[in-house]
Design a protein around this motif. Structure first.
Motif, PDB file in Angstrom:
ATOM      1  N   GLY A 140      17.139  15.312  -6.757  1.00 55.35           N
ATOM      2  CA  GLY A 140      18.145  16.262  -6.292  1.00 55.35           C
ATOM      3  C   GLY A 140      17.779  17.656  -6.733  1.00 55.35           C
ATOM      4  O   GLY A 140      17.125  17.826  -7.769  1.00 55.35           O
ATOM      5  N   GLU A 141      18.194  18.627  -5.965  1.00 55.87           N
ATOM      6  CA  GLU A 141      17.878  20.014  -6.307  1.00 55.87           C
ATOM      7  C   GLU A 141      18.646  20.447  -7.553  1.00 55.87           C
ATOM      8  O   GLU A 141      19.561  19.758  -7.997  1.00 55.87           O
ATOM      9  CB  GLU A 141      18.238  20.919  -5.124  1.00 55.87           C
ATOM     10  CG  GLU A 141      17.266  20.737  -3.967  1.00 55.87           C
ATOM     11  CD  GLU A 141      17.716  21.427  -2.696  1.00 55.87           C
ATOM     12  OE1 GLU A 141      18.708  22.186  -2.739  1.00 55.87           O
ATOM     13  OE2 GLU A 141      17.066  21.195  -1.670  1.00 55.87           O
ATOM     14  N   ASN A 142      18.299  21.596  -8.080  1.00 61.50           N
ATOM     15  CA  ASN A 142      19.035  22.153  -9.211  1.00 61.50           C
ATOM     16  C   ASN A 142      20.518  22.239  -8.859  1.00 61.50           C
ATOM     17  O   ASN A 142      20.869  22.686  -7.782  1.00 61.50           O
ATOM     18  CB  ASN A 142      18.533  23.560  -9.550  1.00 61.50           C
ATOM     19  CG  ASN A 142      17.341  23.508 -10.499  1.00 61.50           C
ATOM     20  OD1 ASN A 142      17.114  22.485 -11.160  1.00 61.50           O
ATOM     21  ND2 ASN A 142      16.600  24.585 -10.557  1.00 61.50           N
ATOM     22  N   GLY A 143      21.352  21.769  -9.789  1.00 62.68           N
ATOM     23  CA  GLY A 143      22.787  21.833  -9.557  1.00 62.68           C
ATOM     24  C   GLY A 143      23.344  20.647  -8.796  1.00 62.68           C
ATOM     25  O   GLY A 143      24.543  20.575  -8.539  1.00 62.68           O
ATOM     26  N   ALA A 144      22.485  19.676  -8.447  1.00 58.71           N
ATOM     27  CA  ALA A 144      22.939  18.535  -7.645  1.00 58.71           C
ATOM     28  C   ALA A 144      23.829  17.580  -8.435  1.00 58.71           C
ATOM     29  O   ALA A 144      24.581  16.807  -7.847  1.00 58.71           O
ATOM     30  CB  ALA A 144      21.738  17.789  -7.081  1.00 58.71           C
ATOM     31  N   GLY A 145      23.713  17.613  -9.778  1.00 60.93           N
ATOM     32  CA  GLY A 145      24.545  16.731 -10.594  1.00 60.93           C
ATOM     33  C   GLY A 145      23.758  15.713 -11.404  1.00 60.93           C
ATOM     34  O   GLY A 145      24.349  14.862 -12.084  1.00 60.93           O
ATOM     35  N   ALA A 178      30.846  18.672 -10.204  1.00 59.92           N
ATOM     36  CA  ALA A 178      29.475  18.303 -10.580  1.00 59.92           C
ATOM     37  C   ALA A 178      29.099  16.948 -10.002  1.00 59.92           C
ATOM     38  O   ALA A 178      27.964  16.730  -9.597  1.00 59.92           O
ATOM     39  CB  ALA A 178      29.325  18.301 -12.093  1.00 59.92           C
ATOM     40  N   LEU A 179      30.075  16.020  -9.959  1.00 61.38           N
ATOM     41  CA  LEU A 179      29.848  14.692  -9.378  1.00 61.38           C
ATOM     42  C   LEU A 179      31.082  14.293  -8.599  1.00 61.38           C
ATOM     43  O   LEU A 179      32.213  14.546  -9.035  1.00 61.38           O
ATOM     44  CB  LEU A 179      29.606  13.641 -10.475  1.00 61.38           C
ATOM     45  CG  LEU A 179      28.328  13.738 -11.301  1.00 61.38           C
ATOM     46  CD1 LEU A 179      28.355  12.709 -12.435  1.00 61.38           C
ATOM     47  CD2 LEU A 179      27.087  13.538 -10.437  1.00 61.38           C
ATOM     48  N   ARG A 232      23.188  15.327  -3.757  1.00 65.13           N
ATOM     49  CA  ARG A 232      23.277  16.671  -3.200  1.00 65.13           C
ATOM     50  C   ARG A 232      24.707  17.153  -3.388  1.00 65.13           C
ATOM     51  O   ARG A 232      25.647  16.473  -2.995  1.00 65.13           O
ATOM     52  CB  ARG A 232      22.895  16.636  -1.710  1.00 65.13           C
ATOM     53  CG  ARG A 232      22.680  18.004  -1.092  1.00 65.13           C
ATOM     54  CD  ARG A 232      22.057  17.881   0.295  1.00 65.13           C
ATOM     55  NE  ARG A 232      20.696  17.321   0.218  1.00 65.13           N
ATOM     56  CZ  ARG A 232      20.121  16.603   1.192  1.00 65.13           C
ATOM     57  NH1 ARG A 232      20.777  16.349   2.304  1.00 65.13           N
ATOM     58  NH2 ARG A 232      18.898  16.147   1.047  1.00 65.13           N
ATOM     59  N   ASN A 233      24.867  18.305  -4.027  1.00 66.21           N
ATOM     60  CA  ASN A 233      26.195  18.853  -4.298  1.00 66.21           C
ATOM     61  C   ASN A 233      27.124  17.821  -4.934  1.00 66.21           C
ATOM     62  O   ASN A 233      28.301  17.729  -4.592  1.00 66.21           O
ATOM     63  CB  ASN A 233      26.835  19.388  -3.014  1.00 66.21           C
ATOM     64  CG  ASN A 233      26.016  20.516  -2.404  1.00 66.21           C
ATOM     65  OD1 ASN A 233      25.439  21.324  -3.138  1.00 66.21           O
ATOM     66  ND2 ASN A 233      25.924  20.559  -1.086  1.00 66.21           N
ATOM     67  N   GLY A 234      26.572  17.030  -5.867  1.00 66.44           N
ATOM     68  CA  GLY A 234      27.392  16.078  -6.601  1.00 66.44           C
ATOM     69  C   GLY A 234      27.655  14.765  -5.901  1.00 66.44           C
ATOM     70  O   GLY A 234      28.288  13.877  -6.467  1.00 66.44           O
ATOM     71  N   ILE A 256      14.757  10.434 -13.715  1.00 67.63           N
ATOM     72  CA  ILE A 256      15.184  11.686 -13.092  1.00 67.63           C
ATOM     73  C   ILE A 256      13.991  12.632 -13.013  1.00 67.63           C
ATOM     74  O   ILE A 256      13.309  12.876 -14.014  1.00 67.63           O
ATOM     75  CB  ILE A 256      16.319  12.364 -13.901  1.00 67.63           C
ATOM     76  CG1 ILE A 256      17.576  11.515 -13.848  1.00 67.63           C
ATOM     77  CG2 ILE A 256      16.629  13.754 -13.350  1.00 67.63           C
ATOM     78  CD1 ILE A 256      17.666  10.462 -14.890  1.00 67.63           C
ATOM     79  N   SER A 257      13.751  13.131 -11.819  1.00 72.27           N
ATOM     80  CA  SER A 257      12.592  13.998 -11.645  1.00 72.27           C
ATOM     81  C   SER A 257      12.770  14.828 -10.391  1.00 72.27           C
ATOM     82  O   SER A 257      13.569  14.502  -9.522  1.00 72.27           O
ATOM     83  CB  SER A 257      11.333  13.142 -11.518  1.00 72.27           C
ATOM     84  OG  SER A 257      10.202  13.971 -11.358  1.00 72.27           O
ATOM     85  N   HIS A 258      12.069  15.938 -10.328  1.00 74.86           N
ATOM     86  CA  HIS A 258      11.990  16.618  -9.041  1.00 74.86           C
ATOM     87  C   HIS A 258      10.578  16.489  -8.481  1.00 74.86           C
ATOM     88  O   HIS A 258      10.236  17.107  -7.491  1.00 74.86           O
ATOM     89  CB  HIS A 258      12.432  18.080  -9.168  1.00 74.86           C
ATOM     90  CG  HIS A 258      11.533  18.883 -10.056  1.00 74.86           C
ATOM     91  ND1 HIS A 258      11.709  18.932 -11.419  1.00 74.86           N
ATOM     92  CD2 HIS A 258      10.443  19.620  -9.777  1.00 74.86           C
ATOM     93  CE1 HIS A 258      10.750  19.691 -11.940  1.00 74.86           C
ATOM     94  NE2 HIS A 258       9.969  20.120 -10.971  1.00 74.86           N
TER      95      HIS A 258
END
Ligand code: ADP
Ligand code: ADP
Length: 230
Positions: free
Chosen positions: A36-41, A18-19, A213-215, A195-197
Motif C-alpha cells: 500500500g502507498e504511504n498513508g494506506a494504513g 487509518a483503517l 488503499r486509504n485504510g 509489509i513492503s513497498h
C-alpha cells in the motif's frame, strides 16, 4: 483453521480514518504480503496487531482465541512478534539488553548477571548468522543495517507463531540474510505478514498479497494473479 483472524478492524486518529472494515486471515506457515502507498494504513495495522494501538472497532483472534493485546509484551505472550519499521530498540542500552527487553521475565533482568545476558545474546545472534555485532555494544553505536538485523533477531527469538515484518529491508545491505530468516520462521510453522513497498520482494517471498488503499482492503489474492498495475 487460521492462525490470525481480523474481522472488520477500524481505527481513526481524530478525523483521519487509518483503517476501515479491514478483515484478514493468515494460515499456518503462510507468508502474506501487505502492500500500500504511504498513508494506506499498513503501519496502523501492524501496530494494532502488536498491541501498540487499540482498534476502535472490529475483533481480532489468534489461534481462535479473542486477541486484545495491550502492549508488545502481551502480544508476545500470544506468540505475535514484530520487527518495527522505525525500530523499537533503545539506543542507550546494549544489543544484549535490547534482545532481552520484550521477553517474558524482563522484570527480573537486573538479577541476571550481565555476562550471562551477553553470552546468551551472542549465542542467539550467532544462531542467526550474525557474528559482526558485539552484544555489549550500545545500539546507538550501530549502523542502521545492524540495528535492523538486531530488531529482526529480537522478533525471531523464541519462535513466534505470527511474525510481523514492517519494511524489514529498509536499511539492510544483505537481503538474502533476511530471506533466510523468513524461510527459517516458516520452517517452524510461523505465519508471516510481510509489509513492503518493494514488489519484487513480495513476488519472491509471498504466496498471497493484500493491498490497502486509504485504510481499506482493496485486494487479497494470490501473488501469481497480481498484475504490475495493482
Ligand atoms: P502507512 O503505514 O501505510 O504509511 P499509516 O498506518 O502510517 O500508513 O497511516 C494511515 C493514516 O493514518 C495516514 O493518513 C496517517 O497520516 C494517519 N496516522 C498514522 N498515525 C497517526 C497518528 N499517530 N496520529 C494521527 N494520524 C496518524
Ligand atoms: P550497513 O552497516 O551498511 O548499514 P548492514 O549492517 O546490513 O549494513 O551490513 C554491513 C555489512 O555486513 C555488509 O557488508 C553486509 O554484507 C554484512 N552482513 C550483513 N548481514 C550479515 C550477516 N548476517 N552476517 C555477516 N555479515 C553480514
Amino acid at each position: 483453521g487460521s492462525v490470525l483472524d481480523l474481522r472488520a478492524i477500524g481505527k481513526r486518529y481524530g478525523a483521519t480514518v487509518a483503517l476501515q472494515d479491514v478483515s484478514l486471515t493468515l494460515l499456518p506457515g503462510e507468508i502474506c504480503g501487505l502492500l500500500g502507498e504511504n498513508g494506506a494504513g499498513k503501519s496502523t495495522l501492524v501496530k494494532a496487531l502488536s498491541g501498540v494501538v487499540t482498534p476502535d472497532t472490529g475483533e481480532m483472534y489468534v489461534g481462535g482465541a479473542p486477541y486484545r493485546p495491550r502492549n508488545v509484551l502481551d502480544a508476545r505472550a500470544f506468540g505475535v512478534a514484530t520487527a518495527f519499521q522505525e525500530l523499537s530498540l533503545v539506543p542507550t542500552l546494549s544489543v544484549a539488553v535490547n534482545l532481552f527487553l520484550p521477553q517474558p521475565g524482563i522484570n527480573r533482568l537486573h538479577m541476571i548477571a550481565r555476562r550471562r545476558v551477553e553470552q546468551e545474546a551472542k549465542a542467539i545472534l550467532g544462531a542467526h548468522g550474525i557474528r559482526d555485532i558485539p552484544p555489549a555494544t550500545l545500539v546507538g553505536d550501530l549502523s542502521l543495517g545492524m540495528r535492523q538485523r538486531v530488531e529482526i533477531v529480537r522478533a525471531l527469538w523464541r519462535q513466534p507463531r505470527i511474525l510481523l515484518l514492517d519494511e524489514p529491508t529498509a536499511a539492510l545491505a544483505d537481503r538474502d540474510w533476511l530471506f533466510a530468516q523468513v524461510a527459517a520462521a516458516v520452517g517452524w510453522g510461523a505465519s508471516v505478514l510481510y509489509i513492503s513497498h518493494k514488489l519484487d520482494e513480495v513476488r519472491r517471498l509471498c504466496g498471497r498479497c493484500v493491498i490497502l488503499r486509504n485504510g481499506r482492503k482493496v485486494r487479497d489474492a494470490a501473488v501469481a494473479a497480481m498484475s504490475d498495475d495493482d
